[in-house]
Structure formats: C-alpha cells, structure tokens
Design a protein around this motif. Structure first.
Motif, short mmCIF file in Angstrom:
data_model
loop_
_atom_site.label_atom_id
_atom_site.label_comp_id
_atom_site.label_asym_id
_atom_site.label_seq_id
_atom_site.Cartn_x
_atom_site.Cartn_y
_atom_site.Cartn_z
N PHE A 348 33.27 47.63 40.68
CA PHE A 348 33.83 46.84 41.77
C PHE A 348 33.94 47.66 43.06
CE2 PHE A 348 35.71 45.09 37.80
CZ PHE A 348 35.02 43.90 37.81
N LEU A 349 34.20 48.96 42.93
CA LEU A 349 34.23 49.81 44.11
C LEU A 349 32.85 49.93 44.74
CD1 LEU A 349 36.60 52.71 42.94
CD2 LEU A 349 37.15 50.71 44.34
N ILE A 350 31.83 49.88 43.91
CA ILE A 350 30.46 49.93 44.42
C ILE A 350 30.09 48.60 45.09
CG2 ILE A 350 28.02 50.17 43.80
CD1 ILE A 350 28.92 52.01 41.51
N LEU A 351 30.46 47.49 44.44
CA LEU A 351 30.09 46.17 44.97
C LEU A 351 30.73 45.88 46.32
CD1 LEU A 351 30.25 43.91 41.76
CD2 LEU A 351 28.22 44.51 43.09
N VAL A 352 32.00 46.25 46.48
CA VAL A 352 32.72 45.91 47.71
C VAL A 352 32.10 46.60 48.92
CG1 VAL A 352 34.44 47.76 47.73
CG2 VAL A 352 35.05 45.49 48.60
N VAL A 353 31.37 47.69 48.69
CA VAL A 353 30.74 48.42 49.79
C VAL A 353 29.30 47.94 50.02
CG1 VAL A 353 29.90 50.68 50.53
CG2 VAL A 353 32.18 50.45 49.56
N LEU A 354 28.58 47.67 48.93
CA LEU A 354 27.16 47.34 49.05
C LEU A 354 26.90 45.90 49.45
CD1 LEU A 354 25.60 49.28 46.02
CD2 LEU A 354 25.77 49.98 48.41
N LEU A 355 27.73 44.98 48.96
CA LEU A 355 27.48 43.57 49.26
C LEU A 355 27.78 43.25 50.73
CD1 LEU A 355 28.88 41.73 46.11
CD2 LEU A 355 26.50 42.21 46.69
N LYS A 356 27.04 42.30 51.26
CA LYS A 356 27.26 41.88 52.63
C LYS A 356 28.63 41.22 52.77
CE LYS A 356 24.73 39.67 56.40
NZ LYS A 356 23.52 38.91 56.77
N SER A 357 29.27 41.44 53.93
CA SER A 357 30.63 40.95 54.15
C SER A 357 30.71 39.44 53.94
CB SER A 357 31.07 41.30 55.57
OG SER A 357 32.36 40.81 55.82
N VAL A 361 33.51 36.37 48.32
CA VAL A 361 33.09 37.44 47.42
C VAL A 361 34.12 38.57 47.42
CG1 VAL A 361 31.32 39.20 47.01
CG2 VAL A 361 30.65 36.89 47.68
N THR A 362 34.67 38.88 48.58
CA THR A 362 35.69 39.93 48.67
C THR A 362 36.93 39.57 47.86
OG1 THR A 362 34.91 40.52 50.89
CG2 THR A 362 37.10 41.29 50.25
N TYR A 363 37.35 38.30 47.91
CA TYR A 363 38.49 37.87 47.10
C TYR A 363 38.19 38.04 45.61
CZ TYR A 363 41.40 35.77 50.76
OH TYR A 363 42.23 35.58 51.85
N MET A 364 36.99 37.69 45.17
CA MET A 364 36.63 37.80 43.76
C MET A 364 36.60 39.26 43.32
SD MET A 364 33.61 34.89 43.69
CE MET A 364 33.17 35.28 42.00
N ILE A 365 36.00 40.11 44.13
CA ILE A 365 35.94 41.54 43.79
C ILE A 365 37.34 42.14 43.77
CG2 ILE A 365 35.12 43.78 44.59
CD1 ILE A 365 32.64 42.40 45.65
N SER A 366 38.18 41.75 44.72
CA SER A 366 39.54 42.28 44.78
C SER A 366 40.34 41.88 43.55
CB SER A 366 40.24 41.78 46.05
OG SER A 366 39.55 42.20 47.20
N PHE A 367 40.17 40.64 43.10
CA PHE A 367 40.87 40.18 41.90
C PHE A 367 40.47 41.01 40.68
CE2 PHE A 367 41.38 37.53 38.13
CZ PHE A 367 42.67 37.04 38.29
N ALA A 368 39.17 41.24 40.52
CA ALA A 368 38.68 42.02 39.38
C ALA A 368 39.11 43.47 39.49
CB ALA A 368 37.16 41.92 39.29
#
Length: 506
Positions: A348-357, A361-368
């Motif tokens: 999740f730390l990798i995804l939050v940086v690599l995925l486009k803003s 998606v940010t809410y989903m990654i933050s929840f996980a």
C-alpha cells in the motif's frame, strides 16, 4: 518465531475478551466496569499522540508560520527530551512509596492538570515573533514530561491491578481496544474541527497564472471567507475539546480502578538508576522486542508525521486530507486484530506513491493501510507483559522493576517520533519547502514520496528481520506463567506459615 508470537497475541486478545464475558463467580476476575475504567485511562496518550503526530508539523509550518529549520528543532527537541524524562520517571516510579491511593495513581492524578494546560498552550500562537520558537519548544517539552508522568505509571499499572495473569491479559485486551478507539477520536476531533477552517495558502509560481483572482496573504483560496486567524481558532477549539477528554479519562481511571499491592516480597536491595538500566537492557528478549518495535514505530511515525503534507501537496487533496487520515484510523480501529503481520503495509505504501492522484483510490489505499499499521504498532504492546514475566523467571531475586521496562518502551516510541519528525522536517527545508504555499517545488514532492513510502518500507524490513530472532513463543510463555504461579503460591504459603507461627508464640 515472531509470527508465532503475534498469532499468540491475537489469540490472547480474543480469548481474554471472551473470558471477560464469563460470570465473576466462574472466573474470579475484575469486574467489567473496572476493566473499562482501566482501559479508558489509556485513551489520553493515544488521543494527544495522534493529534500531535498528524497535525503538529503542518500546524507549525502553515499556521504558526515557523521556519522549517526551527520546526525541526522543536519537533526533535521535544521528543529527544524524553531520553531523559522517560527512564528517569520510570526509575522514580519504581522507587515511589506505597500510599493510600496506591503507588502509580498519585503520579497519574497530579500530572493530569498540568499536562492539560501545557497541551492547550502548544496549539496557541503567541503574539510575538522572536520568542515563538522558545514558546513551542518549552511547552512541548513540558507536555512530554508531564505526559510521561501519566503514561509510564499507567502502563506499569497493568502489573498491579491483579495478581492473576488471565486478568492482566483481559485488562490489556480492553486497553488495546480503547487505545485504538483513542487514535480515531484524536484524529477525528482534531481533523474535523481543523478541516472546517483549513490554513490559507499563498499562490506561488504557476499558481498566479491559474486564476485572475486577487488573493490576499491571509485568505484560503479554496474557501475565501476563511482567514489564518480562523484556522488558529479552530486549532485551539480542537485542543480544548481534547483537553477536556484527557481530564475526564483521568477521573474515570482514578475512580474506577483500585491498585493492588503486590503479594510477593521484594527480596532485592534498592538499585541505582544505572544499575536498573543495565539489568533491564541486559535481558535479551526485551532488547530484541524493543529494537524491532523501534524500527517499525519509526516507519509508522514517518508516515504519520508527513501524510498530511503528502495529501495536501503531492496528491493535491488540500481540503480532504483530514478525512483521509480519519479513514486510516477507522480501519485501524475496526480491523487491527485480523492482521497477524505488518509486512502487508508495504504494497500500500508503494501504491499510494505510484498510482496517479485519485481521491477514491486514495481512500481505498488508506483504508487498507490502516489495517496493517495496527499490527505494526499495537501488537508489540501485548508482547511486553510476556517479556516482563520472562525476566522475573530468569531473575527471581530481582522484583519491582516493571516501571523501568515500560518507561524504556514508551521512550523508544517517542524517540522514534522525534527522530522521524525532526529529520523529515529538516529534509523538507533542504528541499525548498514554501511555507503556506499553495503548491510546492518538485524537490519537495519527491522528498514527501520518500518519507511516506521508501523510508518506511526500508525500516519495516529491518524490524521484521529483528523480530524473526525474537525467542519467546507461546510454549515459553505458558511455562513462565506456570513457574510464576508456583512461585507466588509458595511465597503465600510461607507467609501464612510465618503468620501462624508468630500467632502461636504470642
């Protein structure tokens, strides 16, 4: 072996919750009311800790208008001060005499009102410019000292609420639940109140060309009616609410928990401060647990301290960062016991940086991510009583040093926070952070990505490597408890025989 210990801690958590639901005549345990009162006492530390961890950095930079270099000194200096206060308070608590209110409770009661005052003044912007640095550093250090006088005795209180290990485990389960709820409360109160009056920013660089509107230096461009003074008042209101909760929790703890004097006799002579440190830090399992916890805590603190800035500037969610933080803490609260390891945080730390803003998606990654953070940060606390028991088994002639164990554990948590916030704020200064800027240079964006992704991943991997060598598993825990129970029964029998002998002589 570390994975076995984590699973054991999870199993212990659920078993003790179920155990607490049995009738008192079957379990001879503390009442549910007493356990809840004890657990509520742990909320102030988590509430204030989350509020400071998530919001103090952005408050100093964008609200109090402190230069990033001096902000790094404040953040690091306040936590580094705990290098003195935590072990010292632990030593003083261990040497404290027994009073009518107990051994730990006087520290908790006397420190609360002063701690609340200092906490409130941290979030007040004094009407001076030259002495602002001294103001924040002084009250931040004072609050850390007074909170240590509260939390170290409270942490050690686990060993004094009951002589039965099952009751301690049950009380710890209640405490973990309330403490996680405290993180939600702290993040929610601070974030939602402050979110109603986000700090205004100043257009810089290309921002001037994005609109023809004439922006003033004290106006929020997304909400033009909000000024910097409104934001400062919002921070003070939030700190006032948290201060009131702090006092309420301390009152409930004092009224609802009865501290019990240990039945075992202290057979060791009083030790000096440095003798106690050498004795505690010489216990191998404790050192490994503390070092592993230090690296995983440092990873979490880096993420916690910089995530608000990351959301505002790198992701561009200036008006939504407080909601994103709340999502992390809510998932942290509801799902922490379902995760038995902390390496799940890495993807999740990798995804939050690599995925486009993208906000969804940010809410989903933050929840996980919040679920994984729970395992990394809270489960080691359930392992600490096992280490203390292991120390007692291997050092039967040395008793009464529980506060030193807990004080060093608290110290390393705060030290990790100070190092992470100090280094990260200094890094932002070197990268060219623009105070109150509506956008930041590319170098700042890269720095924030490193601070919330690459650095935490590296630290988590180191922590996991250390935890692999952790020697205490479930079998060893059960053996230690059996030996301690036998020791306690033998000492009670010897004391009973001694009393009967004295009575017959008379």
């Amino acid at each position: 072996m570390y994975l076995c210990s984590l699973k054991s801690a999870q199993s212990k958590y659920w078993n003790t919750i179920k155990l607490a639901q049995l009738p008192a005549w079957q379990t001879c345990q503390l009442s549910v009311c007493s356990k809840l009162c004890y657990a509520i006492g742990g909320a102030p530390y988590q509430i204030t800790g989350c509020a400071l961890g998530f919001f103090l950095q952005i408050y100093l930079l964008d609200v109090a208008l402190v230069d990033p270099f001096y902000a790094s000194i404040i953040l690091f200096g306040g936590r580094a001060w705990d290098a003195i206060t935590d072990p010292t308070v632990g030593f003083l608590v261990s040497r404290s005499p027994w009073t009518r209110f107990g051994k730990m409770m006087p520290w908790i009661v006397l420190s609360t009102p002063l701690a609340v005052v200092c906490y409130f003044l941290i979030w007040y912007v004094p009407p001076i410019d030259q002495g602002k640095i001294i103001w924040y550093l002084m009250f931040y250090c004072l609050f850390q000292t007074l909170q240590t006088c509260f939390h170290v005795p409270y942490s050690a209180l686990t060993m004094f609420i009951s002589s039965e290990q099952k009751e301690r485990d049950s009380a710890t389960a209640y405490r973990m639940t309330v403490e996680v709820l405290g993180t939600v409360i702290g993040t929610g109160i601070k974030g939602q109140i402050v979110g109603l009056a986000n700090a205004p920013c100043i257009p810089v660089g290309d921002d001037f060309n994005s609109s023809s509107q004439d922006f003033g230096p004290e106006v929020n461009i997304s909400q033009p009616h909000i000024s910097l003074e409104h934001t400062r008042q919002a921070y003070m209101i939030a700190s006032g609410v948290i201060s009131a909760i702090y006092v309420l929790c301390a009152v409930i703890l004092f009224c609802g928990v009865k501290e019990r004097k240990e039945t075992t006799r202290v057979r060791s002579e009083p030790m000096s401060f440095f003798q106690g440190i050498r004795l505690v830090m010489g216990h191998g399992p404790y050192v490994k647990l503390v070092m592993g916890f230090l690296f995983t805590s440092l990873a979490f603190m880096l993420l916690e301290g910089n995530f608000a800035l990351f959301c505002c500037y790198t992701l561009g969610f200036r008006d939504d960062f407080q909601n994103i933080l709340l999502v992390i803490m809510v998932s942290f609260h509801h799902l922490m016991v379902y995760v038995d390891d902390n390496h799940y945080l890495i993807p999740f730390l990798i995804l939050v940086v690599l995925l486009k803003s993208n906000l969804i998606v940010t809410y989903m990654i933050s929840f996980a991510a919040g679920v994984s953070i729970a395992a990394a940060f809270l489960l080691p606390w359930s392992m600490l009583p096992d280490v203390v028991d292991d120390f007692k088994v291997h050092n039967p002639e040395t008793q009464g040093h529980e506060a030193i164990f807990y004080s060093f554990y608290v110290f390393f948590t705060k030290f990790a926070s100070g190092v992470s916030l100090g280094i990260s704020t200094l890094s932002l200064d070197f990268a060219g952070y623009v105070t109150r800027g509506c956008s930041q240079p590319v170098e700042v964006d890269i720095t924030l990505k490193v601070l919330v992704s690459a650095a935490p991943i590296f630290l988590i991997i180191i922590g996991l490597i250390i935890f692999i060598t952790y020697p205490i598993n479930e079998e060893r825990c059960q053996g230690n408890r059996k030996l301690l129970n036998e020791q306690r029964e033998n000492e009670l029998d010897s004391e009973t025989d001694s009393t009967e002998t004295d009575g017959s002589v008379v």
